[in-house]
Design a protein around this motif. Sequence first.
Motif, PDB file in Angstrom:
ATOM      1  N   GLN A 214      58.479 -28.780 -20.022  1.00  5.26           N
ATOM      2  CA  GLN A 214      58.414 -29.830 -18.989  1.00  5.26           C
ATOM      3  C   GLN A 214      57.134 -29.742 -18.172  1.00  5.26           C
ATOM      4  OE1 GLN A 214      61.236 -32.029 -18.074  1.00  5.26           O
ATOM      5  NE2 GLN A 214      59.801 -33.104 -16.759  1.00  5.26           N
ATOM      6  N   SER A 215      56.815 -28.566 -17.693  1.00  2.00           N
ATOM      7  CA  SER A 215      55.642 -28.425 -16.818  1.00  2.00           C
ATOM      8  C   SER A 215      54.349 -28.699 -17.572  1.00  2.00           C
ATOM      9  CB  SER A 215      55.600 -27.016 -16.202  1.00  2.00           C
ATOM     10  OG  SER A 215      55.520 -26.031 -17.213  1.00  2.00           O
ATOM     11  N   GLN A 216      54.290 -28.255 -18.829  1.00  2.00           N
ATOM     12  CA  GLN A 216      53.084 -28.498 -19.624  1.00  2.00           C
ATOM     13  C   GLN A 216      52.883 -29.987 -19.907  1.00  2.00           C
ATOM     14  OE1 GLN A 216      55.340 -26.182 -20.190  1.00  2.00           O
ATOM     15  NE2 GLN A 216      54.462 -24.288 -21.027  1.00  2.00           N
ATOM     16  N   VAL A 217      53.994 -30.687 -20.221  1.00  2.00           N
ATOM     17  CA  VAL A 217      53.906 -32.127 -20.487  1.00  2.00           C
ATOM     18  C   VAL A 217      53.455 -32.866 -19.234  1.00  2.00           C
ATOM     19  CG1 VAL A 217      55.239 -34.202 -21.035  1.00  2.00           C
ATOM     20  CG2 VAL A 217      55.597 -32.113 -22.353  1.00  2.00           C
ATOM     21  N   GLU A 218      54.018 -32.474 -18.086  1.00  2.00           N
ATOM     22  CA  GLU A 218      53.633 -33.129 -16.835  1.00  2.00           C
ATOM     23  C   GLU A 218      52.164 -32.872 -16.503  1.00  2.00           C
ATOM     24  OE1 GLU A 218      56.427 -31.750 -13.970  1.00  2.00           O
ATOM     25  OE2 GLU A 218      58.019 -33.125 -14.635  1.00  2.00           O
ATOM     26  N   SER A 219      51.686 -31.673 -16.829  1.00  2.00           N
ATOM     27  CA  SER A 219      50.273 -31.358 -16.592  1.00  2.00           C
ATOM     28  C   SER A 219      49.373 -32.227 -17.470  1.00  2.00           C
ATOM     29  CB  SER A 219      50.003 -29.880 -16.878  1.00  2.00           C
ATOM     30  OG  SER A 219      50.686 -29.063 -15.965  1.00  2.00           O
ATOM     31  N   LEU A 220      49.801 -32.403 -18.735  1.00  2.00           N
ATOM     32  CA  LEU A 220      49.042 -33.264 -19.648  1.00  2.00           C
ATOM     33  C   LEU A 220      49.040 -34.710 -19.153  1.00  2.00           C
ATOM     34  CD1 LEU A 220      50.189 -31.932 -23.156  1.00  2.00           C
ATOM     35  CD2 LEU A 220      47.881 -31.824 -22.197  1.00  2.00           C
ATOM     36  N   GLU A 221      50.192 -35.183 -18.718  1.00  2.00           N
ATOM     37  CA  GLU A 221      50.291 -36.560 -18.230  1.00  2.00           C
ATOM     38  C   GLU A 221      49.402 -36.771 -17.008  1.00  2.00           C
ATOM     39  OE1 GLU A 221      54.860 -37.676 -19.637  1.00  2.00           O
ATOM     40  OE2 GLU A 221      54.508 -36.716 -17.676  1.00  2.00           O
ATOM     41  N   SER A 222      49.348 -35.787 -16.161  1.00  2.00           N
ATOM     42  CA  SER A 222      48.500 -35.878 -14.976  1.00  2.00           C
ATOM     43  C   SER A 222      47.023 -35.875 -15.361  1.00  2.00           C
ATOM     44  CB  SER A 222      48.808 -34.727 -14.023  1.00  2.00           C
ATOM     45  OG  SER A 222      47.943 -34.744 -12.908  1.00  2.00           O
ATOM     46  N   ALA A 223      46.695 -35.037 -16.336  1.00  2.00           N
ATOM     47  CA  ALA A 223      45.297 -34.893 -16.745  1.00  2.00           C
ATOM     48  C   ALA A 223      44.741 -36.164 -17.388  1.00  2.00           C
ATOM     49  CB  ALA A 223      45.156 -33.715 -17.708  1.00  2.00           C
ATOM     50  N   VAL A 224      45.605 -36.916 -18.088  1.00  2.00           N
ATOM     51  CA  VAL A 224      45.124 -38.107 -18.797  1.00  2.00           C
ATOM     52  C   VAL A 224      45.501 -39.409 -18.080  1.00  2.00           C
ATOM     53  CG1 VAL A 224      45.226 -36.920 -21.021  1.00  2.00           C
ATOM     54  CG2 VAL A 224      47.194 -38.282 -20.269  1.00  2.00           C
ATOM     55  N   ALA A 225      46.038 -39.290 -16.864  1.00  2.00           N
ATOM     56  CA  ALA A 225      46.459 -40.480 -16.118  1.00  2.00           C
ATOM     57  C   ALA A 225      45.260 -41.394 -15.836  1.00  2.00           C
ATOM     58  CB  ALA A 225      47.120 -40.070 -14.809  1.00  2.00           C
ATOM     59  N   ASN A 226      45.533 -42.689 -15.761  1.00  2.00           N
ATOM     60  CA  ASN A 226      44.477 -43.666 -15.495  1.00  2.00           C
ATOM     61  C   ASN A 226      43.962 -43.539 -14.063  1.00  2.00           C
ATOM     62  OD1 ASN A 226      44.702 -44.862 -18.026  1.00  2.00           O
ATOM     63  ND2 ASN A 226      46.310 -46.261 -17.366  1.00  2.00           N
ATOM     64  N   ASN A 227      42.659 -43.728 -13.944  1.00  2.00           N
ATOM     65  CA  ASN A 227      42.020 -43.863 -12.637  1.00  2.00           C
ATOM     66  C   ASN A 227      41.142 -45.105 -12.740  1.00  2.00           C
ATOM     67  OD1 ASN A 227      40.093 -43.730 -10.475  1.00  2.00           O
ATOM     68  ND2 ASN A 227      40.645 -41.571 -10.190  1.00  2.00           N
ATOM     69  N   LEU A 228      41.618 -46.215 -12.183  1.00  2.00           N
ATOM     70  CA  LEU A 228      40.961 -47.505 -12.387  1.00  2.00           C
ATOM     71  C   LEU A 228      39.492 -47.477 -12.010  1.00  2.00           C
ATOM     72  CD1 LEU A 228      41.267 -50.456 -13.224  1.00  2.00           C
ATOM     73  CD2 LEU A 228      41.903 -50.982 -10.865  1.00  2.00           C
ATOM     74  N   ASP A 229      39.172 -46.927 -10.853  1.00  2.00           N
ATOM     75  CA  ASP A 229      37.782 -46.922 -10.395  1.00  2.00           C
ATOM     76  C   ASP A 229      36.890 -46.125 -11.346  1.00  2.00           C
ATOM     77  OD1 ASP A 229      38.348 -48.493  -8.217  1.00  2.00           O
ATOM     78  OD2 ASP A 229      38.713 -46.791  -6.878  1.00  2.00           O
ATOM     79  N   VAL A 230      37.389 -44.962 -11.755  1.00  2.00           N
ATOM     80  CA  VAL A 230      36.616 -44.119 -12.676  1.00  2.00           C
ATOM     81  C   VAL A 230      36.456 -44.807 -14.028  1.00  2.00           C
ATOM     82  CG1 VAL A 230      36.607 -41.946 -13.960  1.00  2.00           C
ATOM     83  CG2 VAL A 230      37.273 -41.972 -11.539  1.00  2.00           C
ATOM     84  N   ASP A 231      37.552 -45.384 -14.539  1.00  2.00           N
ATOM     85  CA  ASP A 231      37.502 -46.031 -15.852  1.00  2.00           C
ATOM     86  C   ASP A 231      36.581 -47.251 -15.834  1.00  2.00           C
ATOM     87  OD1 ASP A 231      39.227 -44.142 -16.812  1.00  2.00           O
ATOM     88  OD2 ASP A 231      41.025 -45.375 -16.578  1.00  2.00           O
ATOM     89  N   LEU A 232      36.596 -48.016 -14.745  1.00  2.00           N
ATOM     90  CA  LEU A 232      35.705 -49.163 -14.631  1.00  2.00           C
ATOM     91  C   LEU A 232      34.242 -48.720 -14.595  1.00  2.00           C
ATOM     92  CD1 LEU A 232      37.600 -51.376 -12.015  1.00  2.00           C
ATOM     93  CD2 LEU A 232      37.194 -51.938 -14.414  1.00  2.00           C
ATOM     94  N   GLU A 233      33.980 -47.647 -13.905  1.00  2.00           N
ATOM     95  CA  GLU A 233      32.613 -47.130 -13.819  1.00  2.00           C
ATOM     96  C   GLU A 233      32.133 -46.624 -15.179  1.00  2.00           C
ATOM     97  OE1 GLU A 233      28.928 -46.174 -12.387  1.00  2.00           O
ATOM     98  OE2 GLU A 233      30.505 -47.366 -11.434  1.00  2.00           O
ATOM     99  N   ASN A 234      33.016 -45.897 -15.888  1.00  2.00           N
ATOM    100  CA  ASN A 234      32.649 -45.350 -17.201  1.00  2.00           C
ATOM    101  C   ASN A 234      32.425 -46.462 -18.240  1.00  2.00           C
ATOM    102  OD1 ASN A 234      32.789 -42.735 -16.236  1.00  2.00           O
ATOM    103  ND2 ASN A 234      34.893 -42.411 -16.938  1.00  2.00           N
ATOM    104  N   SER A 235      33.079 -47.598 -18.046  1.00  2.00           N
ATOM    105  CA  SER A 235      32.985 -48.692 -19.027  1.00  2.00           C
ATOM    106  C   SER A 235      32.194 -49.877 -18.485  1.00  2.00           C
ATOM    107  CB  SER A 235      34.397 -49.153 -19.427  1.00  2.00           C
ATOM    108  OG  SER A 235      35.153 -48.092 -19.947  1.00  2.00           O
ATOM    109  N   LYS A 236      31.387 -49.657 -17.475  1.00  2.00           N
ATOM    110  CA  LYS A 236      30.759 -50.785 -16.779  1.00  2.00           C
ATOM    111  C   LYS A 236      29.802 -51.581 -17.673  1.00  2.00           C
ATOM    112  CE  LYS A 236      26.920 -48.282 -14.560  1.00  2.00           C
ATOM    113  NZ  LYS A 236      26.322 -47.914 -13.242  1.00  2.00           N
ATOM    114  N   GLU A 237      29.132 -50.919 -18.628  1.00  2.00           N
ATOM    115  CA  GLU A 237      28.198 -51.675 -19.475  1.00  2.00           C
ATOM    116  C   GLU A 237      28.948 -52.570 -20.454  1.00  2.00           C
ATOM    117  OE1 GLU A 237      25.109 -51.998 -18.704  1.00  2.00           O
ATOM    118  OE2 GLU A 237      25.511 -50.564 -17.089  1.00  2.00           O
ATOM    119  N   GLU A 238      30.087 -52.087 -20.963  1.00  2.00           N
ATOM    120  CA  GLU A 238      30.937 -52.946 -21.792  1.00  2.00           C
ATOM    121  C   GLU A 238      31.420 -54.145 -20.982  1.00  2.00           C
ATOM    122  OE1 GLU A 238      33.081 -49.706 -24.821  1.00  2.00           O
ATOM    123  OE2 GLU A 238      34.247 -50.760 -23.311  1.00  2.00           O
TER     124      GLU A 238
END
Length: 552
Positions: free
Chosen positions: A478-502
Motif C-alpha cells: 500500500q505505502s509503495q503504491v501510494e508513493s508511486l502515485e504521488s511521484a507521478v501525479a499531474n502538476n498542471l503548471d509544470v506539465d504546461l511548462e514542459n510542453s509549452k513548445e508543443e
Amino acid sequence: MRKLKIKKIRIALLGLSAFLLWSFTAPQNDKYFEILKNLDIFATMYKEVNANYVDDINPNIIMEVGIDAMLSTLDPYTVYYPEDQIEDVRTENTGQYGGIGAVVGEKYDKRVMIVMPNEGFAAEKAGLKRGDEIISINGIDVRQDYDKASLYLRGQASSKLTLKVERPGEGELDIEVELETIDLPNVPYYGMVNENVGLIKLTGFTENASKEVKSALRKLKKDGAEKVILDLRGNGGGLLNEAVNISNIFIEKGQLVVTTKGKLKEMNATYKTLNTGTDLDIPLAVLINSSSASASEIVAGTMQDYDRGVIIGRKSFGKGLVQRTMPLSYNSQMKVTIAKYYTPSGRCIQAIDYSNRNEDGSVGKIADSLQTAFQTNNGRVVFDGGGVDPDYTINTKKLSPITVSLLKADLFFRFGNEYTGEMPSGEVASEVSISDEVLNQFKSWLADQELDYTSDIQEEVAKLREVAVALGELDKIQSQVESLESAVANNLDVDLENSKEEIRHFIKEEFVARALLERGIIEASFEVDEDVKKAIEVLSNPEEYTQVLGGN
C-alpha cells in the motif's frame, strides 16, 4: 397399360441420362448446387424469422447485417452498399457532392460547427467562418444534432439554404449559402518549403488527379523548385489509372507501372505509361505513412522500383487489392475485390494478414520466412507482403499526455473561438508567431476549463493497484503504491511548462487555420514535420541522394 410402361421407361431413361450428365460435370455442378441450396435455406430462414420472431424486425437492417457478416469473412474491401448509401459511394469515387463546401463537425458540448470552409467554395464565399455554430437550417433547429445538420447541408446544386449561426463576439447571424457541386481537389496544397524545394500534397486519386499534380509541378518549377516532395501521407488511394498517370509524370513512356492478376482471365492486365514524362530528372522524395494505401502504394512502389525517388516516412498500409463496383438489384451496389496488383519489380504489397495490424493501422510484424525478396532497377532489395518500406524510416515523435488531452477535448479550437485579443496574422504561416504573452493567456484561460489527462506511467501504476487488489495483496504494498502515485501525479503548471513548445505550435495552427484555412494548417506543420525536414535534408545532399538510389 403398355403405354404407361413405355412412359415409365422413358422417364427412367431420362432420369438416368440426367444422372450420367450430372456425373460427368459433378465437380462444377456441386458448387452451383451448394449455392442454390444455401440461397434456398437463407431465404426460408429469413422468411420464417421475419414471420415468427417475438419482436418486430426491420427486414432491411437484418439483411444488411447478414450480408456484411458474410462479406467480412473475405477481406475488408469487399462491401455492400444499399440504395441509401449510393450517393456516398459516388462522392468517394468522384470527389463530387452537392453541398456548401465546408467541413462540418460535432465539437465541444456537442455543438455543430463549421470546422473548415473549403477555399473558393460556397461556404467561404458566403462568409462562413471556422468556429461558427450552426443553430438552424432554413428555420429547422439543428442545434447539437450533427446527423440532422449533415442531412440538410447536402442537396441539389443551385438551391439555397439560410443558416442561422452563432459567431463568437458577434452573436446570431443569418447567412444565405447556395449549394453547389463540390469537386474536391486532389491537390489541396502545393508550395515552396524552402528556396529550391517544392512540395505537392496529394490527398486523393479521383479523376484529374494526375492533371492537378502535373500542373502543381510546373507552377512550382516556375517558382524556383529544383527538387520536389510528393506527400502521399494519409492518402487512401482511388482510381488505378490515375496512379499510372501520376507515375508517368516522373518516368518515361512505355514503362510498366502495375500488373493485376485475378481469378478470371479478363481481370489480368498490365498498365504502362502512355505519355512522355513531364520531368524525368528532378530529384524526388515521396512521403508515406501507415495510411498511404492502394493507389498511393502503386505510385510509391513504382518510384522505388525504378529508383526514381527516395521514400521517406513509415511503412505504408499494405493494400494490394483491386476492387470493382458491381450493380445489384434495387439500385444497390457491391464493391468486390477482383484482383491483386503487383509493382514493376513483381512484388505484391498486400498485407499477408488482414487483421494483424497495430493500433495506428500499420502492418504488424511479418516473419521473414513469409516474405519474398525482389530487386529494384539498381539492384536494391525490396520485399512483398506488407506495404512499401521507406528508404528512410522516421519515427513519429509522441506528444505529451497533456497535449494529447488538450487536442481530444477540443481546447485549442475552443480557445480560438473565445480568444478576444488580436490574432497574429500573415500572408503565409511562417509569418505568424505565438508570443509568450499569448501562451500565458492560454494558460490563464485553461484554468477555467475541465481537463483530465493521464500519462502512460500513471496508467501502469493504476494497473499495479488493480492487480494488487485483485490478488488481495494491496496491504503489503500500500505505502509503495501510494508513493508511486504521488511521484507521478499531474502538476498542471509544470506539465504546461514542459510542453509549452508543443502547445505553442497547436495554438499557431488554430490561429492560422482561421486566417489561411487548410493551407495555413499545412504550412504551419512544416515547422514540426520530421518527414518534410528529412526530405529537405536528403534532397539538399546530391551525394547522399544518389548513393541511396544506387543501392550503395
